[in-house]
Design an enzyme around this catalytic site. Structure first.
Site, PDB file in Angstrom:
ATOM      1  N   GLU A 149       6.590  21.582 -15.134  1.00  0.00           N
ATOM      2  CA  GLU A 149       8.011  20.912 -15.462  1.00  0.00           C
ATOM      3  C   GLU A 149       8.965  22.069 -16.159  1.00  0.00           C
ATOM      4  OE1 GLU A 149       7.308  17.782 -18.411  1.00  0.00           O
ATOM      5  OE2 GLU A 149       9.218  17.171 -18.437  1.00  0.00           O
ATOM      6  N   ARG A 162     -11.302  22.193 -19.760  1.00  0.00           N
ATOM      7  CA  ARG A 162     -12.151  20.968 -19.825  1.00  0.00           C
ATOM      8  C   ARG A 162     -13.013  20.564 -18.479  1.00  0.00           C
ATOM      9  NH1 ARG A 162      -7.693  20.108 -22.923  1.00  0.00           N
ATOM     10  NH2 ARG A 162      -6.385  19.118 -21.490  1.00  0.00           N
TER      11      ARG A 162
HETATM   12  P1  AMP Z   1      -1.293  17.840 -13.617  1.00  0.00           P
HETATM   13  O1  AMP Z   1      -1.395  19.162 -13.284  1.00  0.00           O
HETATM   14  O2  AMP Z   1      -0.242  16.956 -14.212  1.00  0.00           O
HETATM   15  O3  AMP Z   1      -2.025  16.807 -12.687  1.00  0.00           O
HETATM   16  O4  AMP Z   1      -2.275  17.878 -15.000  1.00  0.00           O
HETATM   17  C1  AMP Z   1      -3.646  17.760 -15.233  1.00  0.00           C
HETATM   18  C2  AMP Z   1      -4.183  18.915 -16.222  1.00  0.00           C
HETATM   19  O5  AMP Z   1      -3.290  18.802 -17.479  1.00  0.00           O
HETATM   20  C3  AMP Z   1      -5.595  19.005 -16.642  1.00  0.00           C
HETATM   21  O6  AMP Z   1      -6.357  19.856 -16.419  1.00  0.00           O
HETATM   22  C4  AMP Z   1      -5.786  17.980 -17.948  1.00  0.00           C
HETATM   23  O7  AMP Z   1      -6.574  18.429 -18.569  1.00  0.00           O
HETATM   24  C5  AMP Z   1      -4.131  18.110 -18.551  1.00  0.00           C
HETATM   25  N1  AMP Z   1      -3.476  16.974 -18.973  1.00  0.00           N
HETATM   26  C6  AMP Z   1      -2.305  16.461 -18.363  1.00  0.00           C
HETATM   27  N2  AMP Z   1      -1.878  15.700 -18.792  1.00  0.00           N
HETATM   28  C7  AMP Z   1      -2.803  15.204 -19.656  1.00  0.00           C
HETATM   29  C8  AMP Z   1      -2.908  14.107 -20.914  1.00  0.00           C
HETATM   30  N3  AMP Z   1      -2.078  13.038 -21.003  1.00  0.00           N
HETATM   31  N4  AMP Z   1      -3.934  14.303 -21.887  1.00  0.00           N
HETATM   32  C9  AMP Z   1      -4.866  15.234 -21.793  1.00  0.00           C
HETATM   33  N5  AMP Z   1      -4.761  16.299 -20.678  1.00  0.00           N
HETATM   34  C10 AMP Z   1      -3.909  16.318 -19.825  1.00  0.00           C
END
Ligand code: AMP
Length: 196
Positions: free
Chosen positions: A116, A79
């Site tokens: 995780e 995205r």
């Molecule tokens: P993080 O690595 O934990 O910061 O997660 C970010 C990535 O995971 C991004 O590429 C987001 O597209 C996806 N992502 C994580 N949590 C969500 C959520 N609640 N809704 C949509 N996409 C998420």
């Protein structure tokens, strides 16, 4: 042409709890509970993309906040590609693709990072950045920051300087944006959701 729904007076106040200056955009983001697994509130930007004014406005606001001196925009699969390509176009800069493992055809450099459960890996073409290039990192959403920090490590290992990072959505309670700020990166986000 699809009619824009960017007239918020007519829309239900489904995000009354939100305090962002960007509530106009927040109303175009859909939340899908328990996707892709129970307990996750998936913030779905496909409804924002369907709205021409909403998509254009989110790109324009992120681009307006971008550091002036960037050489390149870097987008994170998948995205993040949507917003990063629109921003690269608007800012008249080149675009680096940061991809999941095994997708890029040329010689790559990569960084593994912890999830995780298990690990993941981001890659980019080894010759995508000239050392010293100033880069703006873009994704749709920042949560824990694991993905964005892996992309920062990757760009830095290639000699680039990550001067800014832009996200449509922030989940501030998960701390990712603050981790990027602690790395000296200017972070811009448009819409925040409490919790996760
Ligand atoms: P993080 O690595 O934990 O910061 O997660 C970010 C990535 O995971 C991004 O590429 C987001 O597209 C996806 N992502 C994580 N949590 C969500 C959520 N609640 N809704 C949509 N996409 C998420």
């Amino acid at each position: 042409m699809r009619e824009s729904r960017f007239s918020f007076a007519r829309r239900p106040a489904m995000h009354r709890h939100m305090t962002d200056a960007n509530t106009d955009l927040a109303q175009l983001i859909r939340t899908i509970p328990d996707f892709p697994k129970p307990g996750i509130q998936f913030r779905d930007i496909t409804t924002l993309l369907l709205d021409p004014a909403g998509f254009a406005t989110s790109v324009a606001r992120l681009a307006a906040a971008a550091p002036a001196d960037i050489d390149l925009v870097a987008g994170i699969e998948a995205r993040g590609f949507i917003f990063s390509s629109a921003m690269a176009h608007q800012l008249a800069r080149g675009l680096v693709l940061i991809r999941k493992t095994g997708k890029l055809p040329g010689a790559t450099v990569g960084v593994d990072y912890a999830l995780e459960y298990g690990t993941d890996r981001v890659e980019m073409h080894a010759d995508a950045c000239v050392p010293g290039h100033k880069v703006l990192l873009v994704d749709d959403l920042i949560a824990t920051g694991g993905t964005a920090l892996a992309a920062v490590r990757l760009l830095r290992e290639a000699g680039a300087e990550v001067v800014g990072a832009s996200f449509v959505i922030d989940l501030p309670d998960l701390g990712g944006a603050d981790l990027l700020r602690a790395e000296g990166i200017a972070v811009t986000t448009l819409v925040s959701y409490a919790g996760h």
